[in-house]
Design a protein around this motif. Structure first.
Motif, PDB file in Angstrom:
ATOM      1  N   MET A 156       6.398   3.136   1.570  1.00 15.11           N
ATOM      2  CA  MET A 156       6.363   1.966   1.711  1.00 15.11           C
ATOM      3  C   MET A 156       6.315   1.099   0.253  1.00 15.11           C
ATOM      4  O   MET A 156       5.510   1.391  -0.584  1.00 15.11           O
ATOM      5  N   ASP A 157       7.453   0.396  -0.079  1.00 14.93           N
ATOM      6  CA  ASP A 157       7.656  -0.107  -1.415  1.00 14.93           C
ATOM      7  C   ASP A 157       7.240  -1.797  -1.132  1.00 14.93           C
ATOM      8  O   ASP A 157       8.120  -2.549  -0.368  1.00 14.93           O
ATOM      9  N   ALA A 158       6.084  -2.343  -1.434  1.00 13.88           N
ATOM     10  CA  ALA A 158       5.927  -3.704  -0.887  1.00 13.88           C
ATOM     11  C   ALA A 158       6.173  -4.672  -1.842  1.00 13.88           C
ATOM     12  O   ALA A 158       6.417  -5.968  -1.254  1.00 13.88           O
ATOM     13  N   GLY A 159       6.912  -4.445  -2.760  1.00 15.60           N
ATOM     14  CA  GLY A 159       7.528  -5.422  -3.547  1.00 15.60           C
ATOM     15  C   GLY A 159       6.475  -6.786  -4.058  1.00 15.60           C
ATOM     16  O   GLY A 159       5.242  -6.374  -4.496  1.00 15.60           O
ATOM     17  N   SER A 160       6.781  -7.908  -3.874  1.00 15.59           N
ATOM     18  CA  SER A 160       6.174  -8.994  -4.053  1.00 15.59           C
ATOM     19  C   SER A 160       5.649  -9.665  -3.051  1.00 15.59           C
ATOM     20  O   SER A 160       5.110 -10.860  -3.145  1.00 15.59           O
ATOM     21  N   ASN A 161       5.411  -8.896  -2.128  1.00 18.17           N
ATOM     22  CA  ASN A 161       4.964  -9.503  -0.526  1.00 18.17           C
ATOM     23  C   ASN A 161       3.493  -9.257  -0.366  1.00 18.17           C
ATOM     24  O   ASN A 161       2.899  -8.513  -0.949  1.00 18.17           O
ATOM     25  N   THR A 162       2.869  -9.982   0.668  1.00 19.23           N
ATOM     26  CA  THR A 162       1.683  -9.866   1.262  1.00 19.23           C
ATOM     27  C   THR A 162       1.736  -9.117   2.198  1.00 19.23           C
ATOM     28  O   THR A 162       2.377  -9.116   3.399  1.00 19.23           O
ATOM     29  N   ILE A 163       0.937  -7.840   2.531  1.00 17.89           N
ATOM     30  CA  ILE A 163       0.679  -6.915   3.179  1.00 17.89           C
ATOM     31  C   ILE A 163      -0.765  -6.872   3.860  1.00 17.89           C
ATOM     32  O   ILE A 163      -1.583  -6.907   3.072  1.00 17.89           O
ATOM     33  N   THR A 164      -0.796  -7.404   5.120  1.00 16.99           N
ATOM     34  CA  THR A 164      -2.071  -7.696   5.644  1.00 16.99           C
ATOM     35  C   THR A 164      -2.420  -6.612   6.873  1.00 16.99           C
ATOM     36  O   THR A 164      -1.459  -6.483   7.725  1.00 16.99           O
ATOM     37  N   ALA A 165      -3.378  -6.000   6.646  1.00 17.69           N
ATOM     38  CA  ALA A 165      -3.919  -4.835   7.573  1.00 17.69           C
ATOM     39  C   ALA A 165      -5.364  -5.587   8.562  1.00 17.69           C
ATOM     40  O   ALA A 165      -6.178  -5.922   7.771  1.00 17.69           O
ATOM     41  N   SER A 166      -4.969  -6.082   9.888  1.00 19.33           N
ATOM     42  CA  SER A 166      -6.040  -6.874  10.477  1.00 19.33           C
ATOM     43  C   SER A 166      -6.946  -5.765  11.409  1.00 19.33           C
ATOM     44  O   SER A 166      -7.777  -6.353  11.842  1.00 19.33           O
ATOM     45  N   GLY A 167      -6.646  -4.278  11.661  1.00 25.62           N
ATOM     46  CA  GLY A 167      -7.383  -3.662  12.317  1.00 25.62           C
ATOM     47  C   GLY A 167      -8.479  -3.096  11.838  1.00 25.62           C
ATOM     48  O   GLY A 167      -8.838  -3.401  10.741  1.00 25.62           O
ATOM     49  N   SER A 168      -9.341  -2.597  12.444  1.00 27.34           N
ATOM     50  CA  SER A 168     -10.750  -2.149  12.268  1.00 27.34           C
ATOM     51  C   SER A 168     -10.720  -0.576  12.127  1.00 27.34           C
ATOM     52  O   SER A 168      -9.743   0.077  12.259  1.00 27.34           O
ATOM     53  N   GLY A 169     -11.997   0.025  11.796  1.00 27.69           N
ATOM     54  CA  GLY A 169     -12.283   1.494  11.627  1.00 27.69           C
ATOM     55  C   GLY A 169     -11.228   1.843  10.166  1.00 27.69           C
ATOM     56  O   GLY A 169     -11.753   1.354   9.238  1.00 27.69           O
ATOM     57  N   THR A 170     -10.269   2.615  10.152  1.00 30.07           N
ATOM     58  CA  THR A 170      -9.508   3.011   9.100  1.00 30.07           C
ATOM     59  C   THR A 170      -8.033   2.682   9.481  1.00 30.07           C
ATOM     60  O   THR A 170      -7.181   3.057  10.007  1.00 30.07           O
ATOM     61  N   PRO A 171      -7.618   1.342   9.289  1.00 30.67           N
ATOM     62  CA  PRO A 171      -6.445   0.540   9.872  1.00 30.67           C
ATOM     63  C   PRO A 171      -5.232   1.175   8.753  1.00 30.67           C
ATOM     64  O   PRO A 171      -4.028   1.251   9.301  1.00 30.67           O
ATOM     65  N   VAL A 172      -5.683   1.763   7.638  1.00 29.45           N
ATOM     66  CA  VAL A 172      -4.355   2.168   6.793  1.00 29.45           C
ATOM     67  C   VAL A 172      -4.663   3.704   6.317  1.00 29.45           C
ATOM     68  O   VAL A 172      -5.582   4.107   6.099  1.00 29.45           O
ATOM     69  N   THR A 173      -3.500   4.481   6.671  1.00 27.88           N
ATOM     70  CA  THR A 173      -3.381   5.847   6.528  1.00 27.88           C
ATOM     71  C   THR A 173      -2.324   6.019   5.661  1.00 27.88           C
ATOM     72  O   THR A 173      -1.116   5.749   6.117  1.00 27.88           O
ATOM     73  N   ILE A 174      -2.448   6.830   4.261  1.00 22.47           N
ATOM     74  CA  ILE A 174      -1.459   6.912   3.417  1.00 22.47           C
ATOM     75  C   ILE A 174      -1.454   8.479   3.066  1.00 22.47           C
ATOM     76  O   ILE A 174      -2.265   9.026   2.568  1.00 22.47           O
ATOM     77  N   THR A 175      -0.276   9.259   3.572  1.00 24.24           N
ATOM     78  CA  THR A 175      -0.070  10.692   3.248  1.00 24.24           C
ATOM     79  C   THR A 175       1.146  10.793   2.527  1.00 24.24           C
ATOM     80  O   THR A 175       1.383  11.898   1.877  1.00 24.24           O
ATOM     81  N   GLY A 176       1.809   9.530   2.634  1.00 25.72           N
ATOM     82  CA  GLY A 176       3.231   9.520   1.719  1.00 25.72           C
ATOM     83  C   GLY A 176       2.792   8.884   0.540  1.00 25.72           C
ATOM     84  O   GLY A 176       1.938   8.894  -0.156  1.00 25.72           O
ATOM     85  N   THR A 177       3.557   7.684   0.119  1.00 26.84           N
ATOM     86  CA  THR A 177       3.551   6.990  -1.041  1.00 26.84           C
ATOM     87  C   THR A 177       3.631   5.527  -0.747  1.00 26.84           C
ATOM     88  O   THR A 177       4.450   4.941   0.031  1.00 26.84           O
ATOM     89  N   PHE A 178       2.610   4.619  -1.102  1.00 28.40           N
ATOM     90  CA  PHE A 178       2.696   3.289  -1.323  1.00 28.40           C
ATOM     91  C   PHE A 178       2.957   2.801  -2.579  1.00 28.40           C
ATOM     92  O   PHE A 178       2.081   3.048  -3.520  1.00 28.40           O
TER      93      PHE A 178
END
Length: 265
Positions: free
Chosen positions: A126-148
């Motif tokens: 995921m190439d976020a660029g200049s944008n806003t990324i919002t994770a609204s979930g609970s627990g562990t809402p973001v999992t990265i095994t690739g590339t951010f």
């Protein structure tokens, strides 16, 4: 076009004649039942295999050279069928109803606009660029095994329930819960959280407790650190390093009691 899956979940749709660059959206049409959707972009004329669907996931992929964008997803979304759990309007992607935005292995999502999702799973890139990324979930809402790839983006966590902050390299990182909650830095031992831009803890209104004491991560902060009023920081044994990349680097603590960051260098 539609098809009925067999007892093993296998489906096949005949008669499709997509051209190169066409976006294909496959989803469960259940009239409010289980949801699953996969979006791909076609490389050329002819069929393709393996357009798998997984419950409660919004899967982005492509058959051509990629990458996938929010505009691609907006070709057919919740505005067209309520069984599709995302909208992508005017370049802004919003994943709905506790679903997970899933970037497939070997594929790249370059959204080109803001993204809000309860859960994010990056197995590809995921190439976020200049944008806003919002994770609204609970627990562990973001999992990265690739590339951010953070670019100049802002990454926000906004859950109102206990949440683990995934260890990765962010640009700006903002922890902005909409209610009283505890956030935990990291998801396991021996992790590093890096912010290349500003690190903001709290929004000044809602009480957030941010703890580093569970997993004791190493924290590297390159931009300014702001601790908002009503925030509490619980130190761990990991080292916090201020890595100034500008003429000045500012720590602003707006709490009444002032917070102990632990070992700082």
């Amino acid at each position: 076009y539609s098809a009925v899956a067999n007892g093993s979940g296998v489906y096949s749709i005949a008669g499709l004649t997509p051209a190169a660059g066409d976006v294909v959206t496959a989803y469960l049409d259940t009239n409010g039942g289980n949801t699953a959707v996969t979006i791909t972009r076609v490389a050329g004329a002819g069929g393709f295999l393996g357009l798998n669907l997984y419950q409660n996931e919004v899967i982005v992929r492509y058959e051509d050279a990629g990458p996938t964008t929010n505009t691609n997803l907006g070709q057919y979304d919740n505005d067209d069928d309520a069984d599709i759990n995302f909208t992508s309007n005017v370049g802004t992607l919003t994943v709905l109803n506790s679903n997970t935005l899933y970037v497939m292995t070997g594929k790249t999502l370059t959204p080109g606009g803001n993204v809000t999702t309860p859960n994010l799973k990056i197995v590809g890139t995921m190439d976020a660029g200049s944008n806003t990324i919002t994770a609204s979930g609970s627990g562990t809402p973001v999992t990265i095994t690739g590339t951010f790839t953070p670019g100049t983006s802002t990454f926000q966590y906004t859950s109102t329930s206990a949440t683990n902050i995934t260890a990765t390299t962010y640009n700006a990182l903002s922890l902005l819960p909409a209610g009283t909650v505890t956030y935990t830095l990291g998801t396991g031992a021996s992790q590093t959280i890096q912010t290349n831009g500003a690190f903001t803890i709290g929004n000044g209104t809602n009480a957030v407790t941010l703890t580093a004491a569970t997993y004791n991560p190493t924290i590297n902060i390159t931009g300014d650190l702001t601790i908002a009023a009503n925030a509490v920081y619980t130190k761990g044994t990991g080292i916090t390093t201020f890595q100034k990349n500008a003429a000045t680097q500012t720590l602003t603590d707006n709490t009444a009691a002032k917070q102990d960051l632990g070992t700082v260098q």
